[in-house]
Design a protein around this motif. Structure first.
Motif, PDB file in Angstrom:
ATOM      1  N   VAL A 158       7.167  -6.709  61.430  1.00 22.84           N
ATOM      2  CA  VAL A 158       7.137  -8.156  61.222  1.00 22.84           C
ATOM      3  C   VAL A 158       8.548  -8.728  61.177  1.00 22.84           C
ATOM      4  O   VAL A 158       8.854  -9.740  61.814  1.00 22.84           O
ATOM      5  CB  VAL A 158       6.366  -8.487  59.933  1.00 22.84           C
ATOM      6  CG1 VAL A 158       6.540  -9.966  59.578  1.00 22.84           C
ATOM      7  CG2 VAL A 158       4.893  -8.167  60.103  1.00 22.84           C
ATOM      8  N   VAL A 159       9.438  -8.084  60.424  1.00 20.85           N
ATOM      9  CA  VAL A 159      10.805  -8.587  60.319  1.00 20.85           C
ATOM     10  C   VAL A 159      11.502  -8.523  61.671  1.00 20.85           C
ATOM     11  O   VAL A 159      12.274  -9.418  62.033  1.00 20.85           O
ATOM     12  CB  VAL A 159      11.587  -7.798  59.246  1.00 20.85           C
ATOM     13  CG1 VAL A 159      13.049  -8.227  59.230  1.00 20.85           C
ATOM     14  CG2 VAL A 159      10.978  -8.010  57.869  1.00 20.85           C
ATOM     15  N   THR A 160      11.235  -7.500  62.457  1.00 24.77           N
ATOM     16  CA  THR A 160      11.829  -7.395  63.793  1.00 24.77           C
ATOM     17  C   THR A 160      11.353  -8.523  64.690  1.00 24.77           C
ATOM     18  O   THR A 160      12.147  -9.126  65.434  1.00 24.77           O
ATOM     19  CB  THR A 160      11.482  -6.041  64.420  1.00 24.77           C
ATOM     20  OG1 THR A 160      11.965  -4.989  63.588  1.00 24.77           O
ATOM     21  CG2 THR A 160      12.104  -5.908  65.802  1.00 24.77           C
ATOM     22  N   PHE A 161      10.068  -8.842  64.615  1.00 25.52           N
ATOM     23  CA  PHE A 161       9.540  -9.951  65.428  1.00 25.52           C
ATOM     24  C   PHE A 161      10.150 -11.280  64.994  1.00 25.52           C
ATOM     25  O   PHE A 161      10.524 -12.116  65.833  1.00 25.52           O
ATOM     26  CB  PHE A 161       8.011 -10.008  65.306  1.00 25.52           C
ATOM     27  CG  PHE A 161       7.395 -11.165  66.047  1.00 25.52           C
ATOM     28  CD1 PHE A 161       7.300 -11.138  67.432  1.00 25.52           C
ATOM     29  CD2 PHE A 161       6.932 -12.279  65.360  1.00 25.52           C
ATOM     30  CE1 PHE A 161       6.745 -12.214  68.125  1.00 25.52           C
ATOM     31  CE2 PHE A 161       6.379 -13.352  66.038  1.00 25.52           C
ATOM     32  CZ  PHE A 161       6.278 -13.316  67.425  1.00 25.52           C
ATOM     33  N   VAL A 162      10.276 -11.489  63.683  1.00 23.68           N
ATOM     34  CA  VAL A 162      10.902 -12.715  63.198  1.00 23.68           C
ATOM     35  C   VAL A 162      12.358 -12.791  63.655  1.00 23.68           C
ATOM     36  O   VAL A 162      12.862 -13.867  63.988  1.00 23.68           O
ATOM     37  CB  VAL A 162      10.809 -12.792  61.657  1.00 23.68           C
ATOM     38  CG1 VAL A 162      11.633 -13.958  61.120  1.00 23.68           C
ATOM     39  CG2 VAL A 162       9.357 -12.931  61.227  1.00 23.68           C
ATOM     40  N   ALA A 163      13.045 -11.655  63.697  1.00 21.75           N
ATOM     41  CA  ALA A 163      14.427 -11.631  64.183  1.00 21.75           C
ATOM     42  C   ALA A 163      14.505 -12.076  65.635  1.00 21.75           C
ATOM     43  O   ALA A 163      15.443 -12.795  66.022  1.00 21.75           O
ATOM     44  CB  ALA A 163      15.009 -10.234  64.025  1.00 21.75           C
ATOM     45  N   LEU A 164      13.538 -11.672  66.448  1.00 22.10           N
ATOM     46  CA  LEU A 164      13.512 -12.103  67.847  1.00 22.10           C
ATOM     47  C   LEU A 164      13.371 -13.624  67.938  1.00 22.10           C
ATOM     48  O   LEU A 164      14.120 -14.288  68.672  1.00 22.10           O
ATOM     49  CB  LEU A 164      12.357 -11.418  68.580  1.00 22.10           C
ATOM     50  CG  LEU A 164      12.113 -11.864  70.028  1.00 22.10           C
ATOM     51  CD1 LEU A 164      13.309 -11.514  70.909  1.00 22.10           C
ATOM     52  CD2 LEU A 164      10.836 -11.239  70.572  1.00 22.10           C
ATOM     53  N   ILE A 165      12.423 -14.180  67.181  1.00 17.96           N
ATOM     54  CA  ILE A 165      12.224 -15.632  67.192  1.00 17.96           C
ATOM     55  C   ILE A 165      13.463 -16.343  66.666  1.00 17.96           C
ATOM     56  O   ILE A 165      13.917 -17.352  67.227  1.00 17.96           O
ATOM     57  CB  ILE A 165      10.993 -16.006  66.345  1.00 17.96           C
ATOM     58  CG1 ILE A 165       9.744 -15.294  66.886  1.00 17.96           C
ATOM     59  CG2 ILE A 165      10.795 -17.505  66.322  1.00 17.96           C
ATOM     60  CD1 ILE A 165       9.416 -15.625  68.322  1.00 17.96           C
ATOM     61  N   SER A 166      14.035 -15.819  65.593  1.00 18.72           N
ATOM     62  CA  SER A 166      15.225 -16.423  65.010  1.00 18.72           C
ATOM     63  C   SER A 166      16.379 -16.444  65.996  1.00 18.72           C
ATOM     64  O   SER A 166      17.088 -17.450  66.132  1.00 18.72           O
ATOM     65  CB  SER A 166      15.628 -15.654  63.741  1.00 18.72           C
ATOM     66  OG  SER A 166      16.897 -16.062  63.272  1.00 18.72           O
ATOM     67  N   GLY A 167      16.579 -15.334  66.701  1.00 18.73           N
ATOM     68  CA  GLY A 167      17.670 -15.267  67.668  1.00 18.73           C
ATOM     69  C   GLY A 167      17.497 -16.237  68.815  1.00 18.73           C
ATOM     70  O   GLY A 167      18.469 -16.842  69.285  1.00 18.73           O
TER      71      GLY A 167
END
Length: 629
Positions: free
Chosen positions: A85-94
């Protein structure tokens, strides 16, 4: 280095300390800590510009903060689920971080609070922590906007007045011209951006824009005075500062400056520009209502065509999103293996270091470690020497004030200020005391290592991708500006508009160069080699402006063939800046000939630019081929 904003220091101190004090008074210091964290979000998101932009810049990132905190808390202690989940949020954030300043702050808080929610125990129920952080942010927002109903146009007036003062500095012999001109460019960018963000009360906005545009003749006359090595009368900067005070306060002017007409062309151009600005200020000041006239507070967010354009995400944004997601996923996987409790500090460090719009990744990693050490020393003194309770309020008062006070000094100073504040507030939630300080230093080192290896060394970027192509485009625009300055073209943008765009582009390129200079070889060495090119291009733009004004004031117009020949040489320089060492640089086969007398200073500057460009060593010019825009 920017000056410290005293009002921002006071706001930050009051917001963080008051939020914690309310929690302590209610018998829930953990609630107060979460509210103080929300206030800290507002402090770091505050642009300290126009009230409307400040509201948008604080509210929108806080909404992203709420989403991140909820998502993170749902996967707290979830192991592999938390990593995914945190990795996916990092993608969106980037990805969203490249869509603008507010989007960048929103992406940062989205990811930071997802990491915090996934790694730090928060009070139940799930909606309470986001609510408390939002209340803390709203407390800071109320302090930031307290003067809005009383002084609705004060930030915009101040920004326009700063431009008048910057022009006065350009015309003052005691100020280095290049430094003063760059300060003027920055002031113009800030003023135009601020006025462009206002949508309501068109009359007031139009008056301020008219006052800003009225400086154009004076700004364009300044390079002519420098070219002729003449310092304008000392009365002119004084008169400009008087006009600046009038614009800033909204009060009436003292009338047109009564200065004699000088017999020299350069001085005459400056004097005419001053008179024009004074007339516009005198004509527009009376149409603006005084501060405190009861201007209604505008709605927080205005969606326009810029929002639609933002949906077209560039490839570079996806590239950064993938890079950030890879590093955050690796950091989350690492903290699930090391025996340090609640090592959410590792992905937090990765998030801060890998923000490309904040500066060089390499220098931020180094400064992160250098700033963390004194921050941990201060945190150790607080956690070990001061008992928990009401003594925390004055400590937070001081630490909160240090954040905006030290941030203008650089990222290392900001880290040193934020680290003890975050650790103190986190301790009110986790109750681990000073035992976590050394592990936090280890976490910072691990996070910096991940960012440097997985986010920096494994993602080599072409020099042309970052700077070279943008510089070549700017040189190309410089040639167009030359052609437009001495050739009438129906339906084309005026030369003054092109000049403003050129100075804005050069300001952005210079900022990217300054970031690159802090990186290790070969990037830092390449930036140092290309740096003289930027200065040479700036001189070409300045001299072109000076000669255009000189022709407008009676000098003989240059021959069209000479203008075309000179523009062609600049076009060839832009092509050469895009070439790789394996490609032969283009050469000009035309005969130079004898230029028109008025163009001779420009010929010398273009020749100097050619010499600097040819001087670039192959390592400095090395890059893969980049297509022209």
């Amino acid at each position: 280095m920017s000056a410290v904003d005293g009002a921002a220091v006071v706001r930050a101190a009051i917001a963080t300390a008051l939020a914690l004090a309310i929690g302590l008074a209610a018998g829930r210091p953990d609630y107060g800590a979460l509210a103080a964290m929300g206030a800290l979000n507002g402090i770091t998101s505050d642009t300290r510009t126009g009230y409307r932009k400040r509201m948008t810049g604080i509210v929108v990132p806080q909404c992203a903060c709420v989403v991140g905190l909820v998502v993170g808390s749902l996967v707290y202690g979830g192991g592999g689920q938390a990593v995914a989940v945190v990795t996916f949020v990092a993608l969106i954030s980037g990805v969203i971080s490249s869509l603008g300043r507010v989007a960048s702050a929103s992406g940062l808080l989205l990811l930071l609070n997802t990491v915090v929610g996934a790694g730090l125990p928060l009070p139940e129920p799930w909606w309470l922590p986001p609510l408390l952080m939002t209340l803390g942010t709203l407390l800071f927002l109320a302090l930031a906007l307290v003067a809005w109903p009383l002084r609705p146009w004060a930030p915009e007036r101040t920004a326009v007045a700063n431009v008048y003062r910057a022009v006065a500095d350009v015309l003052t012999s005691s100020t280095p011209y290049e430094e003063a001109r760059r300060t003027l460019t920055q002031a113009l960018n800030e003023a135009y951006d601020l006025l462009k963000a206002r949508r309501e009360r068109v009359d007031e906005r139009a008056c301020l824009i008219a006052q800003l545009d009225a400086l154009a003749p004076l700004i364009e006359a300044a390079p002519l005075a420098r070219l002729n090595e003449r310092t304008p009368s000392a009365d002119i900067p004084v008169a400009l500062r008087v006009l600046a005070d009038s614009v800033a306060t909204g009060g009436p002017t003292t009338g047109r400056p009564r200065l004699p007409d000088p017999p020299y062309g350069p001085d005459r151009a400056v004097m005419e520009g001053l008179r024009h600005a004074a007339e516009v200020v005198a004509a527009t000041q009376g149409t603006m209502p005084p501060d405190g006239s009861g201007l209604a507070v505008a709605r927080a967010v205005t969606f326009d065509t810029a929002a639609a354009r933002a949906l077209a995400v560039p490839v570079a944004a996806w590239r950064y999103g993938v890079r950030l997601a890879l590093c955050i996923g690796l950091a989350q996987a690492v903290i699930s293996l090391i025996p340090v409790p609640r090592s959410y500090w590792v992905p937090l460090t990765v998030t801060f270091v890998l923000k490309p719009d904040f500066g060089s990744v390499f220098s931020r990693a180094v400064l992160r470690i250098l700033g963390t050490v004194p921050g941990l020393v201060a945190a150790a003194a607080v956690l070990a020497g001061i008992p928990r309770g009401w003594w925390d309020v004055p400590v937070v008062l001081v630490l909160g004030a240090l954040v905006p006070a030290l941030t203008p000094r650089g990222y290392g100073h900001q880290t040193a200020a934020i680290t003890p504040l975050i650790l103190l507030l986190s301790d009110l939630l986790s109750h681990q005391g000073a035992t976590v300080l050394l592990p936090r230093l280890l976490d910072s080192a691990i996070g910096c290592a991940i960012a440097l290896v997985a986010g920096y060394l494994l993602w080599p970027e072409s020099w042309h991708t970052r700077v070279g192509t943008r510089l070549a485009d700017t040189v190309e625009d410089c040639a167009r500006y030359l052609e437009r300055s001495f050739t009438e073209t129906t339906g084309s943008a005026p030369a003054g508009h092109l000049r403003r765009c050129l100075y804005r582009d050069l300001s952005a390129v210079r900022m990217e160069f300054q970031r690159a200079l802090s990186e290790p070889p070969p990037t830092g060495r390449t930036a140092a080699a290309w740096w003289p090119v930027v200065a040479a291009v700036e001189r070409v733009v300045d001299v072109t402006t000076a000669l255009r004004i000189q022709v407008a004031h009676g000098a003989a117009s240059p021959a069209a063939t000479d203008v075309a020949r000179l523009a062609h040489r600049i076009h060839l320089l832009a092509e050469m800046l895009r070439k790789t060492p394996s490609q032969s640089p283009p050469t000009d086969a035309s005969t130079p000939g004898i230029p028109s007398p008025v163009l001779q200073p420009l010929y010398r500057e273009v020749a100097a630019l050619e010499a600097v460009t040819r001087h670039l060593a192959p390592p400095a010019a090395a890059s893969r081929g980049i297509p022209q825009r």
